[in-house]
Design an enzyme around this catalytic site. Structure first.
Site, PDB file in Angstrom:
ATOM      1  N   SER A 150      12.220  10.290   5.936  1.00  9.88           N
ATOM      2  CA  SER A 150      11.095  11.191   6.190  1.00  9.88           C
ATOM      3  C   SER A 150      11.633  12.584   6.459  1.00  9.88           C
ATOM      4  O   SER A 150      12.815  12.748   6.797  1.00  9.88           O
ATOM      5  CB  SER A 150      10.306  10.690   7.410  1.00  9.88           C
ATOM      6  OG  SER A 150       9.334  11.629   7.829  1.00  9.88           O
ATOM      7  N   SER A 181       0.853  -1.199   0.000  1.00  8.01           N
ATOM      8  CA  SER A 181       0.000   0.000   0.000  1.00  8.01           C
ATOM      9  C   SER A 181       0.881   1.237   0.000  1.00  8.01           C
ATOM     10  O   SER A 181       2.111   1.150   0.028  1.00  8.01           O
ATOM     11  CB  SER A 181      -0.915   0.016   1.234  1.00  8.01           C
ATOM     12  OG  SER A 181      -0.150   0.101   2.421  1.00  8.01           O
ATOM     13  N   LYS A 204      14.421   7.167  11.741  1.00  5.98           N
ATOM     14  CA  LYS A 204      14.570   7.768  10.413  1.00  5.98           C
ATOM     15  C   LYS A 204      15.841   8.614  10.305  1.00  5.98           C
ATOM     16  O   LYS A 204      16.455   8.667   9.230  1.00  5.98           O
ATOM     17  CB  LYS A 204      13.332   8.605  10.084  1.00  5.98           C
ATOM     18  CG  LYS A 204      12.063   7.778   9.881  1.00  5.98           C
ATOM     19  CD  LYS A 204      12.199   6.776   8.748  1.00  5.98           C
ATOM     20  CE  LYS A 204      10.875   6.101   8.409  1.00  5.98           C
ATOM     21  NZ  LYS A 204      11.003   5.146   7.287  1.00  5.98           N
ATOM     22  N   TYR A 229      10.179   7.299  16.069  1.00 12.10           N
ATOM     23  CA  TYR A 229      10.179   7.366  14.609  1.00 12.10           C
ATOM     24  C   TYR A 229      11.310   8.266  14.116  1.00 12.10           C
ATOM     25  O   TYR A 229      12.050   7.909  13.185  1.00 12.10           O
ATOM     26  CB  TYR A 229       8.824   7.901  14.150  1.00 12.10           C
ATOM     27  CG  TYR A 229       8.605   7.939  12.657  1.00 12.10           C
ATOM     28  CD1 TYR A 229       8.487   6.763  11.919  1.00 12.10           C
ATOM     29  CD2 TYR A 229       8.484   9.153  11.982  1.00 12.10           C
ATOM     30  CE1 TYR A 229       8.260   6.798  10.551  1.00 12.10           C
ATOM     31  CE2 TYR A 229       8.251   9.201  10.621  1.00 12.10           C
ATOM     32  CZ  TYR A 229       8.143   8.027   9.906  1.00 12.10           C
ATOM     33  OH  TYR A 229       7.913   8.063   8.560  1.00 12.10           O
ATOM     34  N   THR A 244      -1.427   8.392   3.037  1.00 12.07           N
ATOM     35  CA  THR A 244      -1.355   6.943   3.221  1.00 12.07           C
ATOM     36  C   THR A 244      -1.959   6.588   4.580  1.00 12.07           C
ATOM     37  O   THR A 244      -2.496   7.446   5.280  1.00 12.07           O
ATOM     38  CB  THR A 244       0.104   6.459   3.172  1.00 12.07           C
ATOM     39  OG1 THR A 244       0.789   6.948   4.339  1.00 12.07           O
ATOM     40  CG2 THR A 244       0.822   6.977   1.925  1.00 12.07           C
TER      41      THR A 244
END
Length: 271
Positions: free
Chosen positions: A138, A15, A155, A151, A186
């Site tokens: 990101s 996805s 990243k 996160y 998303t």
């Protein structure tokens, strides 16, 4: 470069950005290998592609399965030309309320597993003297964003690994690209972890109003075609933040020059 007849292997391909990248590269004539945990969803993506595809489902944290998938991927269609380390999971919780297990899980999925997959593929690409490694980081890999401490750590770490690897591979024919998306429409927020490790289960308005995955994928592939090393895919304030923290091309060139001048050989000779 032309992607006609090339083989692109994408993780997290069921996805979002991963599926959109598969569609974009397929439209440019590439063969596609799709990986993720859900075989059914991978097959659904494959059915939409008008090119030759191979589905290799596995959990990125299962290193044995990952290595088996690597052997299969490198033996299909003459080898892997492009690898996209895209699998990942986000977070929405203040640090003070976040269990250490959430940090371990996110860093394992978003950083350690991506490194392991790349390391498994490196001998194949360096042996051929060609290839492209893409790391989906990101804007949060450039800027510390509240509610995403785990996160951001993962990243930021992925960019550090990729930048160092790019320098090491600068004389090998293998290119390294870092992708820094901002808000893309998303399920990243819906699938994010709360501080206790539970799945958030709802999205953010900024994500829902973000860049369409198909648009993000087109921008990424266009930039890879131009051999851009750091690719920011964002708009508005997120784009401005990313550009403020962009690594200058001169610095990439300086590191490559060090390697070309024998930096690694000198370091190894001193050991």
């Amino acid at each position: 470069m032309s992607f006609e007849g090339k083989t692109a292997w994408i993780t997290g391909a069921s996805s979002g950005i991963g599926a959109a990248l598969a569609q974009e590269w397929a439209s440019r004539g590439a063969n596609i290998i799709l990986s993720g945990r859900d075989e059914g969803r991978l097959s659904a993506v494959a059915d939409r592609l008008e090119t030759e595809t191979l589905t290799l489902p596995f959990d990125v944290r299962d290193e044995e399965s990952m290595r088996e998938a690597t052997d299969t991927a490198t033996g299909w269609k003459g080898g892997v030309d492009i690898f996209v380390a895209n699998a990942g999971i986000s977070q929405r919780s203040p640090a003070v309320d976040t269990d250490m297990q959430v940090y371990r899980d996110i860093i394992d999925i978003d950083l350690t597993s991506q490194i392991a997959a790349s390391q498994a593929l490196l001998p194949h690409m360096t042996g051929r003297g060609s290839g492209k490694l893409l790391f989906i980081s990101s804007i949060a890999g450039k800027v510390g964003v509240p509610m995403r401490t785990a996160y951001c750590a993962a990243k930021h770490g992925l960019i550090g690994y990729a930048d160092a690897l790019r320098g090491e591979l600068s004389q090998s024919g293998v290119d390294v690209h870092v992708i820094c998306p901002g808000s893309v429409a998303t399920d990243v927020s819906r699938n994010a972890l709360n501080g206790d490790g539970s799945v958030r289960g709802r999205s953010d308005k900024v994500i829902d109003n973000g860049i369409a995955p198909e648009d993000a994928a087109r921008r990424i592939v266009d930039a890879v075609e131009l051999n851009q090393r750091e690719i920011i895919v964002a708009e508005g304030m997120e784009e401005a933040m990313g550009e403020m923290r962009r690594t200058p091309d001169q610095l990439f060139d300086q590191v490559s020059g060090m390697v070309a001048a024998g930096y690694m050989e000198k370091m190894q000779a001193e050991d």
